[in-house]
Scaffold this motif. Sequence first.
Motif, PDB file in Angstrom:
ATOM      1  N   TRP A  49     -11.646  -2.199 -32.147  1.00 27.95           N
ATOM      2  CA  TRP A  49     -10.650  -1.445 -31.393  1.00 27.95           C
ATOM      3  C   TRP A  49      -9.367  -1.263 -32.218  1.00 27.95           C
ATOM      4  O   TRP A  49      -8.770  -0.183 -32.267  1.00 27.95           O
ATOM      5  CB  TRP A  49     -10.363  -2.210 -30.102  1.00 27.95           C
ATOM      6  N   GLY A  50      -8.953  -2.359 -32.852  1.00 31.26           N
ATOM      7  CA  GLY A  50      -7.736  -2.317 -33.661  1.00 31.26           C
ATOM      8  C   GLY A  50      -7.868  -1.330 -34.806  1.00 31.26           C
ATOM      9  O   GLY A  50      -6.966  -0.527 -35.067  1.00 31.26           O
ATOM     10  N   GLN A  51      -9.019  -1.346 -35.474  1.00 32.71           N
ATOM     11  CA  GLN A  51      -9.232  -0.426 -36.588  1.00 32.71           C
ATOM     12  C   GLN A  51      -9.167   1.014 -36.090  1.00 32.71           C
ATOM     13  O   GLN A  51      -8.587   1.885 -36.719  1.00 32.71           O
ATOM     14  CB  GLN A  51     -10.585  -0.713 -37.243  1.00 32.71           C
ATOM     15  N   ALA A  52      -9.743   1.232 -34.895  1.00 38.33           N
ATOM     16  CA  ALA A  52      -9.817   2.591 -34.369  1.00 38.33           C
ATOM     17  C   ALA A  52      -8.452   3.085 -33.885  1.00 38.33           C
ATOM     18  O   ALA A  52      -8.077   4.227 -34.143  1.00 38.33           O
ATOM     19  CB  ALA A  52     -10.837   2.643 -33.230  1.00 38.33           C
ATOM     20  N   VAL A  53      -7.731   2.235 -33.159  1.00 37.49           N
ATOM     21  CA  VAL A  53      -6.506   2.705 -32.516  1.00 37.49           C
ATOM     22  C   VAL A  53      -5.267   2.382 -33.340  1.00 37.49           C
ATOM     23  O   VAL A  53      -4.483   3.269 -33.671  1.00 37.49           O
ATOM     24  CB  VAL A  53      -6.389   2.125 -31.091  1.00 37.49           C
ATOM     25  N   TRP A  54      -5.064   1.104 -33.694  1.00 36.61           N
ATOM     26  CA  TRP A  54      -3.870   0.759 -34.459  1.00 36.61           C
ATOM     27  C   TRP A  54      -3.946   1.305 -35.879  1.00 36.61           C
ATOM     28  O   TRP A  54      -2.945   1.531 -36.519  1.00 36.61           O
ATOM     29  CB  TRP A  54      -3.707  -0.764 -34.575  1.00 36.61           C
ATOM     30  N   GLY A  55      -5.200   1.418 -36.377  1.00 34.53           N
ATOM     31  CA  GLY A  55      -5.366   1.775 -37.775  1.00 34.53           C
ATOM     32  C   GLY A  55      -5.509   0.542 -38.634  1.00 34.53           C
ATOM     33  O   GLY A  55      -5.390   0.581 -39.853  1.00 34.53           O
ATOM     34  N   ARG A  56      -5.726  -0.617 -38.019  1.00 33.35           N
ATOM     35  CA  ARG A  56      -5.816  -1.865 -38.763  1.00 33.35           C
ATOM     36  C   ARG A  56      -6.636  -2.856 -37.939  1.00 33.35           C
ATOM     37  O   ARG A  56      -6.396  -3.036 -36.749  1.00 33.35           O
ATOM     38  CB  ARG A  56      -4.408  -2.411 -38.931  1.00 33.35           C
ATOM     39  N   ALA A  57      -7.627  -3.511 -38.565  1.00 30.17           N
ATOM     40  CA  ALA A  57      -8.511  -4.392 -37.804  1.00 30.17           C
ATOM     41  C   ALA A  57      -7.856  -5.734 -37.532  1.00 30.17           C
ATOM     42  O   ALA A  57      -8.035  -6.323 -36.467  1.00 30.17           O
ATOM     43  CB  ALA A  57      -9.820  -4.603 -38.557  1.00 30.17           C
TER      44      ALA A  57
END
Lengths: 135, 236, 224, 220
Positions: free
Chosen positions: B95-103
């Motif tokens: 989710w972080g990779q997809a939305v924040w741009g960072r896992a």
Amino acid sequence: MIHRRFVLLGIVGVVGLVLALTLTGLGENLTYYLYPTEAVEQRADFPDGNRFRLAGLVVSGSLIEGDDDMTFEVTDGGATVPVLLTNTAPSLFDENVPVLLVGAWFGDTFVADEALIRHDENYEIPEEGGAYPVE
Amino acid sequence: MTRVRVLFAMAGAAVAVGLWFAFTAPTDALQGEFSRIINIHVPSLWVAFLAFGVTALGSILWLIRKKPRWDRLASASAEIGVLFTAIGLFTGMVWGQAVWGRAWDWGDARLATTAVMFFVYLGYLALRRATPDQPARAQRSAVLGTIAFVQVPLVYFSVNLFRTLHQTQSIRPDGSTMPPEMLIAMLINVLTFTLLYVALMAARTEIAVVEEAAAPVASMAGEGISPPRLGEVEDV
Amino acid sequence: MSFWSQTMEIARVDMSLERRTGDVTRIVVPFAVIALLVFPLALGVDLSGISRIGPAVFWALGVLFGMQVALRQTASDSPERRDLYALLGVDPAAKFTGRTISGAVLTLGFFAALLVAMVVLYSPRLPEGWLAPTLLSAMLVAIGLTELGTLAGEVTAGLRSRTSLASLIVAPLAIPLIIGGSQTLESVAREATILPWILLLLATDLALAVAGVGLARPLEEASR
Amino acid sequence: MAHETPPVAALATLNRTGVTLGNTRVLSDITFSVAPGEVVGVVGANGSGKTTLLRLIASLIAPDRGDGTVLGARLGTSEVFTIRRRIGLISHIPTTIPELTLEENLLHAVRLAGHETAKVADSLRAVGLEGSSDRKASDSSFGMKRRTEVARLLITKPSILLLDEAISGLDSDAHALIDALVDRTVGSGGAVIVVSHDPLQMEKASTVFGLAVGALTEMT
């Protein structure tokens, strides 16, 4: 039992210390990021080149995309800070989106080399047509 | 075993319902389809908190009552808690990779404390594995299971205590910050995962009972030695 | 009164054992200083980088090797010695407290040696008035780390993989101590208040003391 | 500490008590008691559970079936914490801290037990260790460490004395010391339990039991 009294008083003490901790604002102290108002107020603490994180909303209509960088403004409702982003932005990056930027002051501009989307706890169903299409 | 079968059948049906809700609920305006991850991410970590709470409860009850069933409860719950923490961390990273741009981001208090919680309970399971003697294992892990729980509230409240990249709770005492359709879907999945937890717990504790029963039959002290028969044995 | 006399006796004998064996002064301190040398070697010749990471390396190594001080061989009792202590009527909570006192003194001494080595080898840029807050936080970290180490040592007493297993248990639970210790110095550098970090360390130390005293008896049973 | 001493004369009782260690059922059904002034012997082969029986009575391990009391405290409960210091145990290996001298070992134990340290010098002389009291325990012989233990028990004066192969490997002087310790304990209204594989070590026992396959049988 003396130990039982120590344990009970100790638990009360720990709870008290944790309460004091929340009141003194541990979170404010561990400056994971600053909002634009704080960043402007504490400008003197962060000389040019001193890296910190800046969180805010991309101002509507401020976004200008260059060849390999882009400029925009972020705001927290108080101050507004002009930003130069020297890196590619995440796919969801857009105007009116809350972002978290990593970089440093360079004069009056915040030069960021990394941008993250900072989604908050508020969820919304898109208006007709979907305002934020996903690629 | 029938009780476990019934529970798994119920949990299976519930998962189907949960999936249907997860894929039909509206998505968030900003995140789009990615916001559906919430239907696994939040329920997983809810189960992890619940499981570690049950571990602490079982540990304390063992220390007071010394009945093997509390040790089984504590250990089964810790295993399931670690599994669901792993699922929660993984879905969070996607989710972080997809939305924040960072896992992953070590500066974020929620992420860091969750990882710490994961390692603490891995340590708990390692301690169990390293202690062969059953009562000693129960006693030692009960002490650790009690101490380890101290940091679970720290994980939960980390988003309120610190400024984090991670969002704060969407469900609060004064209401929710999610549209009702999304909220209902998520809550149904929380319920589904809880049912899955109960089923897994029932299965794991039953396996533990079988394991303990299947342990080598206790030998009597002194039985292993018989009188020497040096005269009967030739060429020694 | 017997609680405190037992506590002081345990601490006193621990200290004289350390004087005779030198577990900390002859093994842990040199090993930690060598580890301090490894970082600049691995970083190459970027000297400004070394002076910047100095305090961070100090806290990381301090906590990692401080665990070894708490788990040192002389502070782990043989099964026979546990039986002896039990039959002398030693209060398990007194043993925990005594071990914590001696361990904290040794850990603080280790921190002091490591701090001197760090300042000499890294020449870090330290803010004005750094020494007193650093020593205060180092003292609180030493106490918390020793409490944690003593607890973990008891939980894993007599197990084959005792040292590594105890370290696995201590390391994640020591995170608040690393944060509190390193952020105190950071706060001094930023001219911010160190109060929240001192409170965090105090809360951690007190919580561990409560756990150590409250769980001393179950732990004593667990060790046999 | 307000628990009443039950009105039983026995200093230690075991009632259908069993102990399991790991996968071995060491003691299965032990019923046994020892009264003040009594010396009881237990004989058994290697591995028959003699040491476990003594550790059970010393409250160092808890029974997993049946029950028992020692000096009025129920075994396996926290009551034992208050009476443990009145139990004396001599196990087959003398317990000393190797880095400390014999005198320091004795001082350490005496201080922890809350006794007068003034008696330490006399006690060392009584066991014949005045010449080697500043010798490190790691440099001392088995007999010296054993005598240090006897010196400790002379000061702590246990009400119940448990001897686990205590005489094995000792010279006649040390043997006499252990005998004297037994006499003193019995003389002051205490009880002694002697455990050995050797029936010849039961000379002082008024009752002798045999321990085999987890159970006791009276041998007299």
